[in-house]
Write a protein that holds these residues in place. Structure first.
Motif, PDB file in Angstrom:
ATOM      1  N   GLU A 167       1.813   6.011  14.631  1.00  0.00           N
ATOM      2  CA  GLU A 167       0.561   5.324  14.306  1.00  0.00           C
ATOM      3  C   GLU A 167       0.590   3.907  14.875  1.00  0.00           C
ATOM      4  O   GLU A 167       1.649   3.286  14.973  1.00  0.00           O
ATOM      5  CB  GLU A 167       0.360   5.254  12.787  1.00  0.00           C
ATOM      6  CG  GLU A 167       0.059   6.596  12.152  1.00  0.00           C
ATOM      7  CD  GLU A 167      -0.028   6.529  10.629  1.00  0.00           C
ATOM      8  OE1 GLU A 167       0.178   5.431  10.058  1.00  0.00           O
ATOM      9  OE2 GLU A 167      -0.280   7.573  10.017  1.00  0.00           O
ATOM     10  N   ASP A 168      -0.581   3.398  15.237  1.00  0.00           N
ATOM     11  CA  ASP A 168      -0.681   2.057  15.822  1.00  0.00           C
ATOM     12  C   ASP A 168      -0.135   0.967  14.901  1.00  0.00           C
ATOM     13  O   ASP A 168       0.466   0.003  15.367  1.00  0.00           O
ATOM     14  CB  ASP A 168      -2.137   1.736  16.184  1.00  0.00           C
ATOM     15  CG  ASP A 168      -2.620   2.535  17.382  1.00  0.00           C
ATOM     16  OD1 ASP A 168      -1.770   3.008  18.173  1.00  0.00           O
ATOM     17  OD2 ASP A 168      -3.844   2.691  17.523  1.00  0.00           O
ATOM     18  N   ALA A 169      -0.354   1.094  13.602  1.00  0.00           N
ATOM     19  CA  ALA A 169       0.065   0.061  12.654  1.00  0.00           C
ATOM     20  C   ALA A 169       1.579   0.021  12.450  1.00  0.00           C
ATOM     21  O   ALA A 169       2.108  -0.952  11.925  1.00  0.00           O
ATOM     22  CB  ALA A 169      -0.622   0.284  11.309  1.00  0.00           C
ATOM     23  N   MET A 170       2.281   1.053  12.877  1.00  0.00           N
ATOM     24  CA  MET A 170       3.724   1.126  12.672  1.00  0.00           C
ATOM     25  C   MET A 170       4.441   0.287  13.720  1.00  0.00           C
ATOM     26  O   MET A 170       4.345   0.555  14.895  1.00  0.00           O
ATOM     27  CB  MET A 170       4.196   2.577  12.739  1.00  0.00           C
ATOM     28  CG  MET A 170       5.469   2.881  11.972  1.00  0.00           C
ATOM     29  SD  MET A 170       6.986   2.013  12.456  1.00  0.00           S
ATOM     30  CE  MET A 170       7.255   2.639  14.074  1.00  0.00           C
ATOM     31  N   GLU A 171       5.114  -0.765  13.246  1.00  0.00           N
ATOM     32  CA  GLU A 171       5.913  -1.598  14.140  1.00  0.00           C
ATOM     33  C   GLU A 171       7.398  -1.357  13.924  1.00  0.00           C
ATOM     34  O   GLU A 171       8.126  -1.090  14.866  1.00  0.00           O
ATOM     35  CB  GLU A 171       5.568  -3.075  13.928  1.00  0.00           C
ATOM     36  CG  GLU A 171       4.144  -3.412  14.339  1.00  0.00           C
ATOM     37  CD  GLU A 171       3.789  -4.848  14.018  1.00  0.00           C
ATOM     38  OE1 GLU A 171       4.690  -5.706  14.007  1.00  0.00           O
ATOM     39  OE2 GLU A 171       2.590  -5.106  13.786  1.00  0.00           O
ATOM     40  N   THR A 186       7.207  -2.912   8.559  1.00  0.00           N
ATOM     41  CA  THR A 186       5.827  -2.547   8.235  1.00  0.00           C
ATOM     42  C   THR A 186       5.724  -1.282   7.398  1.00  0.00           C
ATOM     43  O   THR A 186       4.744  -1.097   6.688  1.00  0.00           O
ATOM     44  CB  THR A 186       4.996  -2.345   9.526  1.00  0.00           C
ATOM     45  OG1 THR A 186       5.602  -1.320  10.323  1.00  0.00           O
ATOM     46  CG2 THR A 186       4.887  -3.633  10.314  1.00  0.00           C
ATOM     47  N   HIS A 187       6.728  -0.404   7.499  1.00  0.00           N
ATOM     48  CA  HIS A 187       6.672   0.868   6.784  1.00  0.00           C
ATOM     49  C   HIS A 187       8.029   1.189   6.153  1.00  0.00           C
ATOM     50  O   HIS A 187       9.073   0.980   6.771  1.00  0.00           O
ATOM     51  CB  HIS A 187       6.321   2.023   7.731  1.00  0.00           C
ATOM     52  CG  HIS A 187       4.910   2.001   8.209  1.00  0.00           C
ATOM     53  ND1 HIS A 187       4.418   1.052   9.050  1.00  0.00           N
ATOM     54  CD2 HIS A 187       3.874   2.841   7.949  1.00  0.00           C
ATOM     55  CE1 HIS A 187       3.151   1.299   9.303  1.00  0.00           C
ATOM     56  NE2 HIS A 187       2.789   2.376   8.651  1.00  0.00           N
ATOM     57  N   LYS A 243       0.870  -1.179   0.000  1.00  0.00           N
ATOM     58  CA  LYS A 243       0.000   0.000   0.000  1.00  0.00           C
ATOM     59  C   LYS A 243       0.906   1.228   0.000  1.00  0.00           C
ATOM     60  O   LYS A 243       1.758   1.375   0.872  1.00  0.00           O
ATOM     61  CB  LYS A 243      -0.894   0.008   1.235  1.00  0.00           C
ATOM     62  CG  LYS A 243      -1.784   1.232   1.310  1.00  0.00           C
ATOM     63  CD  LYS A 243      -2.584   1.266   2.596  1.00  0.00           C
ATOM     64  CE  LYS A 243      -3.335   2.575   2.689  1.00  0.00           C
ATOM     65  NZ  LYS A 243      -3.921   2.758   4.009  1.00  0.00           N
TER      66      LYS A 243
END
Length: 177
Positions: free
Chosen positions: A80-84, A153-154, A59
């Motif tokens: 952000e929560d999705a960032m690991e 993740t990013h 994405k």
């Protein structure tokens, strides 16, 4: 850029003239293509284009921000929560060091990896990222070519890449098969 060229040329000079050399890469930047043509005798290039690219698995978003707001925007994304675990790309070695210090000041543990670091310092930075001791790796394009860390993740382009081919290498650090 990482300082390996003199050693590489010395090693190539010591190899027998009658040999076969193979070089594989997802993309070939113009400088690397030039180096390959200098080091290889009668090189042949084979290009394989997959039916589906890894880009579809990733994405991608674009955030247009003023230069003065870049750090705040990055800080927001990294919280952000999705960032690991994230790899943040900068254009220069100095920029990687400076951004790492700025992130540390706002409470985000980060390490830098680039060509001015010793091999042991690069390995130490990668190990701390792999072992989740830090969640952010700030890297330059050349240093990032060999990075293969599971669970990224990013991938964030803090600075846009100089060469378009570098974008493929950058986003390839996540969305691995």
């Amino acid at each position: 850029d990482m300082g390996f060229l003199p050693a590489l040329k010395k090693i190539i000079g010591m190899l027998p003239k009658n040999r076969q050399s193979l070089f594989f890469s997802a993309t070939l930047a113009p400088k690397i293509r030039s180096l390959a043509s200098d080091l290889l005798f009668n090189p042949v290039s084979v290009n394989v284009t997959p039916k589906t690219t890894s880009v579809k698995k990733i994405k991608q978003t674009v955030r247009m921000v003023n230069r003065s707001d870049k750090l705040d925007c990055l800080h927001s994304v990294l919280n952000e929560d999705a960032m690991e675990r994230a790899i943040v790309f900068t254009r220069t070695k100095h920029g990687a060091n400076a951004l790492t210090k700025k992130l540390d000041r706002v409470g985000i543990r980060a390490v830098a990896i680039h060509g001015n670091k010793t091999q042991s310092a690069r390995q130490k930075a990668l190990d701390s990222f792999r072992q989740k001791q830090v969640s952010v790796l700030v890297a330059t394009d050349v240093a990032a070519r060999g990075i293969d860390v599971a669970g990224v993740t990013h991938v964030i382009n803090y600075d846009m890449p100089v060469e378009p081919e570098s974008y493929i290498h950058r986003i390839g650090r996540t969305g691995r098969a």
